[in-house]
Design a protein around this motif. Sequence first.
Motif, PDB file in Angstrom:
ATOM      1  N   LEU A 162     -42.387  74.471  12.769  1.00  0.00           N
ATOM      2  CA  LEU A 162     -41.520  75.549  12.286  1.00  0.00           C
ATOM      3  C   LEU A 162     -41.373  75.496  10.764  1.00  0.00           C
ATOM      4  O   LEU A 162     -41.345  76.540  10.096  1.00  0.00           O
ATOM      5  CB  LEU A 162     -40.142  75.458  12.954  1.00  0.00           C
ATOM      6  CG  LEU A 162     -40.097  75.749  14.460  1.00  0.00           C
ATOM      7  CD1 LEU A 162     -38.690  75.540  14.994  1.00  0.00           C
ATOM      8  CD2 LEU A 162     -40.558  77.185  14.743  1.00  0.00           C
ATOM      9  N   LEU A 163     -41.274  74.279  10.210  1.00  0.00           N
ATOM     10  CA  LEU A 163     -41.162  74.153   8.756  1.00  0.00           C
ATOM     11  C   LEU A 163     -42.411  74.649   8.047  1.00  0.00           C
ATOM     12  O   LEU A 163     -42.346  75.087   6.888  1.00  0.00           O
ATOM     13  CB  LEU A 163     -40.893  72.688   8.376  1.00  0.00           C
ATOM     14  CG  LEU A 163     -39.541  72.096   8.804  1.00  0.00           C
ATOM     15  CD1 LEU A 163     -39.440  70.637   8.378  1.00  0.00           C
ATOM     16  CD2 LEU A 163     -38.377  72.892   8.218  1.00  0.00           C
ATOM     17  N   LEU A 164     -43.542  74.574   8.736  1.00  0.00           N
ATOM     18  CA  LEU A 164     -44.789  75.062   8.127  1.00  0.00           C
ATOM     19  C   LEU A 164     -44.744  76.556   7.827  1.00  0.00           C
ATOM     20  O   LEU A 164     -45.495  77.045   6.971  1.00  0.00           O
ATOM     21  CB  LEU A 164     -45.966  74.777   9.065  1.00  0.00           C
ATOM     22  CG  LEU A 164     -46.426  73.320   9.191  1.00  0.00           C
ATOM     23  CD1 LEU A 164     -47.485  73.199  10.275  1.00  0.00           C
ATOM     24  CD2 LEU A 164     -46.969  72.801   7.863  1.00  0.00           C
TER      25      LEU A 164
ATOM     26  N   GLY B 127     -43.076  75.119   0.759  1.00  0.00           N
ATOM     27  CA  GLY B 127     -42.278  74.161   0.000  1.00  0.00           C
ATOM     28  C   GLY B 127     -41.966  72.869   0.711  1.00  0.00           C
ATOM     29  O   GLY B 127     -41.335  71.979   0.122  1.00  0.00           O
ATOM     30  N   TRP B 128     -42.389  72.730   1.974  1.00  0.00           N
ATOM     31  CA  TRP B 128     -42.073  71.507   2.716  1.00  0.00           C
ATOM     32  C   TRP B 128     -43.243  70.525   2.729  1.00  0.00           C
ATOM     33  O   TRP B 128     -43.035  69.314   2.768  1.00  0.00           O
ATOM     34  CB  TRP B 128     -41.689  71.843   4.153  1.00  0.00           C
ATOM     35  CG  TRP B 128     -40.502  72.747   4.279  1.00  0.00           C
ATOM     36  CD1 TRP B 128     -40.505  74.050   4.658  1.00  0.00           C
ATOM     37  CD2 TRP B 128     -39.127  72.423   4.013  1.00  0.00           C
ATOM     38  NE1 TRP B 128     -39.233  74.566   4.648  1.00  0.00           N
ATOM     39  CE2 TRP B 128     -38.358  73.580   4.257  1.00  0.00           C
ATOM     40  CE3 TRP B 128     -38.472  71.271   3.581  1.00  0.00           C
ATOM     41  CZ2 TRP B 128     -36.988  73.625   4.087  1.00  0.00           C
ATOM     42  CZ3 TRP B 128     -37.094  71.305   3.423  1.00  0.00           C
ATOM     43  CH2 TRP B 128     -36.370  72.465   3.669  1.00  0.00           C
ATOM     44  N   VAL B 129     -44.470  71.036   2.717  1.00  0.00           N
ATOM     45  CA  VAL B 129     -45.648  70.181   2.838  1.00  0.00           C
ATOM     46  C   VAL B 129     -46.016  69.615   1.467  1.00  0.00           C
ATOM     47  O   VAL B 129     -46.067  70.346   0.477  1.00  0.00           O
ATOM     48  CB  VAL B 129     -46.836  70.969   3.414  1.00  0.00           C
ATOM     49  CG1 VAL B 129     -48.049  70.054   3.597  1.00  0.00           C
ATOM     50  CG2 VAL B 129     -46.452  71.612   4.744  1.00  0.00           C
ATOM     51  N   GLY B 130     -46.290  68.310   1.425  1.00  0.00           N
ATOM     52  CA  GLY B 130     -46.641  67.658   0.174  1.00  0.00           C
ATOM     53  C   GLY B 130     -47.992  68.096  -0.343  1.00  0.00           C
ATOM     54  O   GLY B 130     -48.845  68.595   0.410  1.00  0.00           O
TER      55      GLY B 130
ATOM     56  N   THR C  56     -30.897  75.883   2.547  1.00  0.00           N
ATOM     57  CA  THR C  56     -32.159  75.747   3.275  1.00  0.00           C
ATOM     58  C   THR C  56     -32.419  74.302   3.690  1.00  0.00           C
ATOM     59  O   THR C  56     -32.873  74.028   4.805  1.00  0.00           O
ATOM     60  CB  THR C  56     -33.328  76.252   2.403  1.00  0.00           C
ATOM     61  OG1 THR C  56     -33.062  77.585   2.002  1.00  0.00           O
ATOM     62  CG2 THR C  56     -34.626  76.192   3.176  1.00  0.00           C
ATOM     63  N   VAL C  57     -32.108  73.367   2.798  1.00  0.00           N
ATOM     64  CA  VAL C  57     -32.321  71.957   3.115  1.00  0.00           C
ATOM     65  C   VAL C  57     -31.392  71.514   4.232  1.00  0.00           C
ATOM     66  O   VAL C  57     -31.781  70.772   5.136  1.00  0.00           O
ATOM     67  CB  VAL C  57     -32.117  71.089   1.849  1.00  0.00           C
ATOM     68  CG1 VAL C  57     -32.177  69.610   2.198  1.00  0.00           C
ATOM     69  CG2 VAL C  57     -33.179  71.415   0.815  1.00  0.00           C
TER      70      VAL C  57
ATOM     71  N   THR D 245     -35.204  65.059   1.331  1.00  0.00           N
ATOM     72  CA  THR D 245     -33.759  65.234   1.366  1.00  0.00           C
ATOM     73  C   THR D 245     -33.289  65.578   2.772  1.00  0.00           C
ATOM     74  O   THR D 245     -32.295  65.031   3.262  1.00  0.00           O
ATOM     75  CB  THR D 245     -33.333  66.351   0.399  1.00  0.00           C
ATOM     76  OG1 THR D 245     -33.805  66.035  -0.904  1.00  0.00           O
ATOM     77  CG2 THR D 245     -31.823  66.490   0.358  1.00  0.00           C
ATOM     78  N   ALA D 246     -34.005  66.486   3.436  1.00  0.00           N
ATOM     79  CA  ALA D 246     -33.642  66.862   4.800  1.00  0.00           C
ATOM     80  C   ALA D 246     -33.743  65.668   5.745  1.00  0.00           C
ATOM     81  O   ALA D 246     -32.873  65.449   6.601  1.00  0.00           O
ATOM     82  CB  ALA D 246     -34.532  68.006   5.280  1.00  0.00           C
TER      83      ALA D 246
END
Length: 399
Positions: free
Chosen positions: A121-123, A127-130, A300-301, A367-368
Amino acid sequence: MNTTELFLVAMLIVFSIPYLIWRVFRTDYWAPLVVVQIVTGVLLGPGLLGAALPEVYGAIFTPPVIASLNGVAWWAVSLFVFLAGIELDLPLAWKSRRESAVTAGFALFTPLLAGCAAAALLLLVPGWVGPKAATWQFVLGIGMACAVTALPILILLMEKMDILRQPLGQRILRYASLDDIAIWGVLAIILLDWQRVGRQVIFLVLFALACWGLRWLMQRLAESDRWYVALVWLIVVALGADWCGLHYMVGAFLAGVALDMRWFDRDKLDQLRHHVLLVLMPVFFLSTGLRTNWTLGGATVFLAAALLLAASVGGKLLGIHLAARVQRWQPGEASLVGWLLQTKALIEIIFANVLLDKGVITSGTFTALLLMAVASTMLTVPLVTPMLKRNPGLIGRSG
């Protein structure tokens, strides 16, 4: 101030501020001292104190001071996990191998799958994937972060609830230990390279051979000599594990597992663990927070942290309830075991730090994960304590 004076100032902070917060605000029931120490470390880290008061942060936590704190912290957690390995009853674990493997397997793979689903879901949001991660590395890394159980904090909480040495505590220790070994193995897969695989094979072969020789030697030594040999053994195995990519904490635990508790005086083991907790571990708890570097990305975080928390807690509880159904546990037993295995904090933070350093996740994802780890750990004692009071007979259940 010179480096020595700054180090002593940092140590003063390590032992005074978290203790005062814990004692004055009486947070023990919902936030044990170890959690307060972690949160304090985060607040004093570069992402918060360093951003708000960079002069203060830079003046106290200089690179030499942080390096010194890290050295103490590494030794502290090595000793602590080593003692946990010694206290693991391997003959009992082998006797209960089916029950341990089934429960640990469900406790690991169900939250792993739930965490992978949350990562998917984060995909959908950038901004989540390094920057250095393949999609499968990100998904598997987040999934495993949701499956982590923090062995050092779990031991602390079980000791506080007076169940560590009870049959229930030994069962929980077996489950968490098996899962911890699997977790570092999965991390090695995420960061896989052929040189590391070769090193790991070499380490495991040498470790097996050394165990045979060590056990032969320990049975022929006086107890006073066994303590010194055990510490040398701890250092060698931790060094070997870190060299091959398995992480020094895995090596420390394996070093302890290879030893029999009957070779040492039980009271001295208890005293050593108490002194490590009092004198050394606070440095590890706080320095862990000082190593974090995160920026709060707004609502969002927090939403991402809530999603990961739901996947972690829900997946772990579902897995344990499935294991309970397969093995026909008593009523209430699955919930008790499931909530005890929710402690994450330190191991999850270390795991997430590695992912961040390797570019698998971003600072927002870190952070999350950090918020999720602290929240899941804070839930443990308030939920487990009343369960123990309602079901005292479960403490003596050996599985």
